[in-house]
Design a protein around this motif. Structure first.
Motif, mmCIF file in Angstrom:
data_model
loop_
_atom_site.group_PDB
_atom_site.id
_atom_site.type_symbol
_atom_site.label_atom_id
_atom_site.label_comp_id
_atom_site.label_asym_id
_atom_site.label_seq_id
_atom_site.Cartn_x
_atom_site.Cartn_y
_atom_site.Cartn_z
ATOM 1 N N GLY A 154 0.825 -1.205 0.000
ATOM 2 C CA GLY A 154 0.000 0.000 0.000
ATOM 3 C C GLY A 154 0.853 1.246 0.000
ATOM 4 N N ASP A 155 0.441 2.200 0.832
ATOM 5 C CA ASP A 155 1.085 3.511 0.833
ATOM 6 C C ASP A 155 2.603 3.412 0.962
ATOM 7 O OD1 ASP A 155 1.328 6.369 1.099
ATOM 8 O OD2 ASP A 155 1.667 5.999 3.226
ATOM 9 N N GLN A 156 3.301 4.054 0.069
ATOM 10 C CA GLN A 156 4.746 3.911 0.020
ATOM 11 C C GLN A 156 5.482 4.780 1.046
ATOM 12 O OE1 GLN A 156 6.193 1.315 -2.443
ATOM 13 N NE2 GLN A 156 4.248 0.969 -1.429
ATOM 14 N N THR A 157 4.853 5.863 1.451
ATOM 15 C CA THR A 157 5.474 6.671 2.503
ATOM 16 C C THR A 157 5.471 5.884 3.810
ATOM 17 O OG1 THR A 157 4.583 8.617 1.438
ATOM 18 C CG2 THR A 157 5.422 8.911 3.658
ATOM 19 N N GLN A 158 4.334 5.234 4.054
ATOM 20 C CA GLN A 158 4.228 4.415 5.263
ATOM 21 C C GLN A 158 5.189 3.213 5.157
ATOM 22 O OE1 GLN A 158 0.651 1.896 6.310
ATOM 23 N NE2 GLN A 158 0.243 3.677 7.588
ATOM 24 N N ARG A 159 5.272 2.664 3.957
ATOM 25 C CA ARG A 159 6.181 1.519 3.741
ATOM 26 C C ARG A 159 7.614 1.929 4.058
ATOM 27 N NH1 ARG A 159 6.169 -2.672 4.973
ATOM 28 N NH2 ARG A 159 8.338 -2.636 5.453
ATOM 29 N N GLU A 160 7.988 3.117 3.609
ATOM 30 C CA GLU A 160 9.366 3.538 3.863
ATOM 31 C C GLU A 160 9.615 3.722 5.355
ATOM 32 O OE1 GLU A 160 10.709 7.311 2.348
ATOM 33 O OE2 GLU A 160 12.640 6.967 3.353
ATOM 34 N N ALA A 161 8.604 4.269 6.046
ATOM 35 C CA ALA A 161 8.757 4.443 7.496
ATOM 36 C C ALA A 161 8.964 3.083 8.169
ATOM 37 C CB ALA A 161 7.532 5.137 8.073
ATOM 38 N N TYR A 162 8.220 2.083 7.706
ATOM 39 C CA TYR A 162 8.406 0.735 8.247
ATOM 40 C C TYR A 162 9.793 0.198 7.876
ATOM 41 C CZ TYR A 162 3.539 -0.168 9.745
ATOM 42 O OH TYR A 162 2.337 -0.166 10.406
ATOM 43 N N ASN A 163 10.200 0.423 6.617
ATOM 44 C CA ASN A 163 11.537 -0.033 6.204
ATOM 45 C C ASN A 163 12.613 0.520 7.129
ATOM 46 O OD1 ASN A 163 10.628 -1.460 4.027
ATOM 47 N ND2 ASN A 163 11.113 0.101 2.505
ATOM 48 N N ARG A 164 12.473 1.805 7.420
ATOM 49 C CA ARG A 164 13.485 2.464 8.266
ATOM 50 C C ARG A 164 13.559 1.799 9.631
ATOM 51 N NH1 ARG A 164 17.002 5.849 5.584
ATOM 52 N NH2 ARG A 164 15.918 6.236 3.646
ATOM 53 N N MET A 165 12.387 1.409 10.150
ATOM 54 C CA MET A 165 12.365 0.815 11.489
ATOM 55 C C MET A 165 13.101 -0.525 11.509
ATOM 56 S SD MET A 165 8.734 1.635 13.260
ATOM 57 C CE MET A 165 7.626 2.399 12.125
ATOM 58 N N THR A 166 13.117 -1.203 10.378
ATOM 59 C CA THR A 166 13.847 -2.473 10.317
ATOM 60 C C THR A 166 15.302 -2.257 9.927
ATOM 61 O OG1 THR A 166 11.865 -3.720 9.735
ATOM 62 C CG2 THR A 166 13.972 -4.714 9.140
ATOM 63 N N LEU A 167 15.538 -1.443 8.924
ATOM 64 C CA LEU A 167 16.869 -1.384 8.319
ATOM 65 C C LEU A 167 17.844 -0.469 9.047
ATOM 66 C CD1 LEU A 167 15.565 -1.243 4.652
ATOM 67 C CD2 LEU A 167 16.649 -3.200 5.767
ATOM 68 N N ASP A 168 17.357 0.652 9.560
ATOM 69 C CA ASP A 168 18.290 1.586 10.216
ATOM 70 C C ASP A 168 18.951 0.961 11.436
ATOM 71 O OD1 ASP A 168 18.100 3.623 8.400
ATOM 72 O OD2 ASP A 168 16.558 4.744 9.490
ATOM 73 N N GLY A 169 18.261 0.021 12.064
ATOM 74 C CA GLY A 169 18.827 -0.585 13.275
ATOM 75 C C GLY A 169 19.845 -1.679 12.998
ATOM 76 N N MET A 170 19.928 -2.146 11.753
ATOM 77 C CA MET A 170 20.884 -3.225 11.439
ATOM 78 C C MET A 170 22.301 -2.677 11.362
ATOM 79 S SD MET A 170 18.971 -5.430 8.421
ATOM 80 C CE MET A 170 20.160 -6.768 8.294
ATOM 81 N N ARG A 171 23.236 -3.484 11.822
ATOM 82 C CA ARG A 171 24.639 -3.103 11.660
ATOM 83 C C ARG A 171 25.041 -3.313 10.208
ATOM 84 N NH1 ARG A 171 27.642 -5.701 16.941
ATOM 85 N NH2 ARG A 171 26.814 -4.200 18.446
ATOM 86 N N TRP A 172 26.119 -2.675 9.817
ATOM 87 C CA TRP A 172 26.528 -2.784 8.430
ATOM 88 C C TRP A 172 27.018 -4.171 8.081
ATOM 89 C CZ3 TRP A 172 25.114 -1.203 4.156
ATOM 90 C CH2 TRP A 172 24.418 0.008 4.119
ATOM 91 N N SER A 173 26.501 -4.683 6.966
ATOM 92 C CA SER A 173 26.885 -6.015 6.483
ATOM 93 C C SER A 173 26.325 -6.157 5.072
ATOM 94 C CB SER A 173 26.284 -7.102 7.373
ATOM 95 O OG SER A 173 24.866 -7.061 7.289
ATOM 96 N N ASP A 174 26.749 -7.181 4.376
ATOM 97 C CA ASP A 174 26.158 -7.476 3.064
ATOM 98 C C ASP A 174 24.666 -7.726 3.207
ATOM 99 O OD1 ASP A 174 28.579 -7.245 1.881
ATOM 100 O OD2 ASP A 174 28.942 -9.398 1.654
ATOM 101 N N SER A 175 24.303 -8.376 4.316
ATOM 102 C CA SER A 175 22.883 -8.690 4.535
ATOM 103 C C SER A 175 22.058 -7.409 4.591
ATOM 104 C CB SER A 175 22.699 -9.470 5.843
ATOM 105 O OG SER A 175 23.417 -10.677 5.806
ATOM 106 N N LYS A 176 22.581 -6.402 5.288
ATOM 107 C CA LYS A 176 21.835 -5.148 5.383
ATOM 108 C C LYS A 176 21.704 -4.511 4.001
ATOM 109 C CE LYS A 176 21.654 -0.577 7.454
ATOM 110 N NZ LYS A 176 21.807 0.192 8.676
ATOM 111 N N TRP A 177 22.806 -4.466 3.294
ATOM 112 C CA TRP A 177 22.784 -3.813 1.979
ATOM 113 C C TRP A 177 21.794 -4.518 1.047
ATOM 114 C CZ3 TRP A 177 23.589 0.658 0.136
ATOM 115 C CH2 TRP A 177 23.768 0.883 -1.222
ATOM 116 N N ASN A 178 21.826 -5.847 1.051
ATOM 117 C CA ASN A 178 20.903 -6.592 0.191
ATOM 118 C C ASN A 178 19.452 -6.407 0.633
ATOM 119 O OD1 ASN A 178 22.879 -7.618 -1.522
ATOM 120 N ND2 ASN A 178 23.337 -9.313 -0.144
ATOM 121 N N SER A 179 19.276 -6.276 1.936
ATOM 122 C CA SER A 179 17.930 -6.037 2.450
ATOM 123 C C SER A 179 17.430 -4.659 2.022
ATOM 124 C CB SER A 179 17.931 -6.153 3.981
ATOM 125 O OG SER A 179 16.617 -6.153 4.474
ATOM 126 N N VAL A 180 18.321 -3.682 2.049
ATOM 127 C CA VAL A 180 17.974 -2.326 1.587
ATOM 128 C C VAL A 180 17.532 -2.381 0.127
ATOM 129 C CG1 VAL A 180 18.941 -0.071 0.971
ATOM 130 C CG2 VAL A 180 19.432 -1.061 3.215
#
Lengths: 353, 173
Positions: free
Chosen positions: A123-149
């Motif tokens: 659905g709404d992409q602004t809301q989706r991005e806010a959710y993405n941030r909640m998952t991705l910003d907290g991850m430490r740097w790794s290939d996994s994070k980059w691929n998840s992004v």
């Protein structure tokens, strides 16, 4: 003279970088107030290692299972890597990253996110991005994070090359300066722990009263992309000798359609996985929807989460052979602290509610 | 030295420009997103008791006109603030989204054949009747007729050759 210039230059560069880092730390959301969900992923790293069970998934894991109860009743060491509306590709990369820190005996994945095949399908992409941030910003740097992004970005983010803003969040949060609150300064350098091994406690009660209706769907088939990542989870866990267990938490909405359930039953059979639909065992679990939910059936409160952990812990012991670590003094000492923190939090929240 | 200072200046400016080219940072206000266009007269609608119930319509005005529902529920979502509201009447269901201090229609769907679309299609009608109303282009080749207008969508689902569900929604994403 040349040497002095280089020194001045290096110092200037260092100051510049330090200022940018400080600015970034100030402007990034802290998730310590009303939206604690954004802090959950980052809390894993302080508790990583030596967990026999790792739960991965959306709010249906971090709101519904109490690892402390599983420790107290069965001596199970477990942790939850949950975040709000976590997509299946994010769950996969969190799983992949988890294996860099530990190799649990069991990986538990909540299958509700199978219903979202792409970032656009939520659905709404602004809301989706806010959710993405909640998952991705907290991850430490790794290939996994980059691929998840890369797997998570919305079309809008792709348009403005948003992946770089996950590397340098200042690019995204630069305009938060006008929304800064005391919380941003208070937690600039150190945050409080908001969860108990990934479990976000709620003590409120808002009874479930009426069925939450949803219209039927045109097509109930889970998407190819969802199956692609579920297949990858199966392979990943197999390659590490970890048992993958699929669950559907007993949340009453969003609706878990029978047609979806049937697909998971068939998938589990085909891949020789344990699939537990906890909606079907609500009575056995002992959930009382007039008391055990804080939001009318979307999530359990702590009283419900303790009941569910008590029920599911038995399954982990009986069907997955997860060990009791209460006889291990070192492990027990670590968990004694966690238990104390848990009950202190519970007491505090109960006093507030 | 001057070259290095210039480099630093350019670096800072680059960061600044890159930052300013991004849309506003996401927030966690509202559940169903505020993408609607409240009061849009071109939105899909159906008529009940002489009142047009329209996507993006003001729910307060609708409630005044058609009365209270037989059932009302509220839905939250993970992490987001705000409430989506569901009003269930005998023959249809209306879901709303919050915007400011008001609620607007986000979605509605029919429950029985006591209500019909402006084109006269209702639950229980045959595929031929739906095709006559919306044309073959709207058919997905399997089990549904789907029409779109601006950011609105209407879906008629068929089961065993007859209409089993009629739904209207704002398309988001």
């Amino acid at each position: 003279m040349k040497k002095k210039s280089i020194l001045i230059l290096c110092a200037s560069l260092a100051v510049c970088i330090a200022l940018l880092w400080l600015l970034q730390a100030l402007l990034m959301p802290k998730y310590m107030g009303s939206v604690k969900e954004g802090a959950l992923i980052g809390e894993y790293y302080d508790n990583a290692g030596n967990n026999d069970v790792v739960f991965i998934g959306d709010c249906e894991v971090y709101e519904n299972f109490s690892p402390i109860t599983m420790w107290e009743e069965y001596g199970i060491t477990s942790i939850i890597r949950g975040s709000a509306q976590q997509m299946i590709w994010q769950s996969y990369y969190l799983m992949e990253e988890t294996f860099q820190y530990e190799t649990p005996k069991v990986m538990v994945f909540n299958v509700l996110s199978m219903k979202y095949d792409t970032p656009q399908s939520t659905g709404d992409q602004t809301q989706r991005e806010a959710y993405n941030r909640m998952t991705l910003d907290g991850m430490r740097w790794s290939d996994s994070k980059w691929n998840s992004v890369l797997a998570s970005m919305t079309e809008e983010e792709k348009e403005w090359q948003g992946q770089w803003s996950y590397l340098f969040p200042l690019l995204r949060y630069h305009d938060r300066w006008s929304q800064l609150t005391a919380e941003d300064f208070q937690y600039l350098f150190k945050k409080d722990q908001v969860s108990d091994n990934g479990y976000l406690m709620q003590t409120g009660v808002k009874p479930y009263e009426d069925e939450h209706v949803q219209p039927p769907l045109v097509d109930y088939t889970f998407g190819e992309n969802s199956y692609y990542y579920l297949d990858k989870m199966v392979e990943l866990c197999k390659s590490h000798g970890t048992q993958l267990v699929l669950i559907k938490a007993p949340s009453l909405y969003p609706v878990w359609w029978d047609e979806w359930d049937q697909q998971m039953v068939e998938y589990a059979e085909k891949h020789d996985l344990l699939y537990v639909n906890l909606l079907e065992t609500q009575e056995e679990i002992g959930i009382d929807w007039s008391k055990d939910t804080y939001d009318a059936g979307l999530h359990l409160n702590v009283y419900g989460a303790e009941k569910l952990a008590s029920y599911f812990g038995r399954i982990l012991v009986d069907e997955c052979g997860v060990a009791d670590h209460r006889g291990d003094d070192t492990v027990s000492a670590v968990w004694a602290e966690k238990v104390a923190t848990y009950y202190a939090r519970k007491e505090k929240l109960e006093a507030q509610s | 030295m001057k070259r290095w200072m210039a480099f630093l200046l350019v670096l800072c400016m680059a960061v600044g420009f890159a930052a300013c080219s991004t849309p506003e940072a996401p927030t966690t206000d509202g559940t169903t997103p505020n993408v609607g266009n409240p009061g849009d007269p071109n939105a899909y609608y159906f008529t009940h008791k002489g009142t047009d119930i329209r996507l993006n319509g003001d729910m307060e005005a609708i409630l005044k006109a058609i009365g209270e529902p037989k059932k009302y529920t509220e839905e939250t979502s993970c992490a987001f603030t705000g409430l989506d509201k569901t009003y269930t009447y005998d023959s249809f269901v209306i879901q709303t989204y919050p915007k400011g201090d008001k609620d607007y229609v986000y979605m509605f769907w029919f429950l029985d054949d006591m209500v019909e679309t402006p084109e006269g299609v209702k639950i229980g009608d045959t595929q031929a009747a739906v095709e006559a109303a919306y044309g073959t282009d709207a058919y997905n080749g399997k089990n549904a007729f789907i029409t779109k207008k601006d950011n609105y969508s209407m879906t008629v689902i068929l089961k065993d050759g007859v209409v089993s569900s009629i739904q209207y929604t704002i398309v988001i994403g």
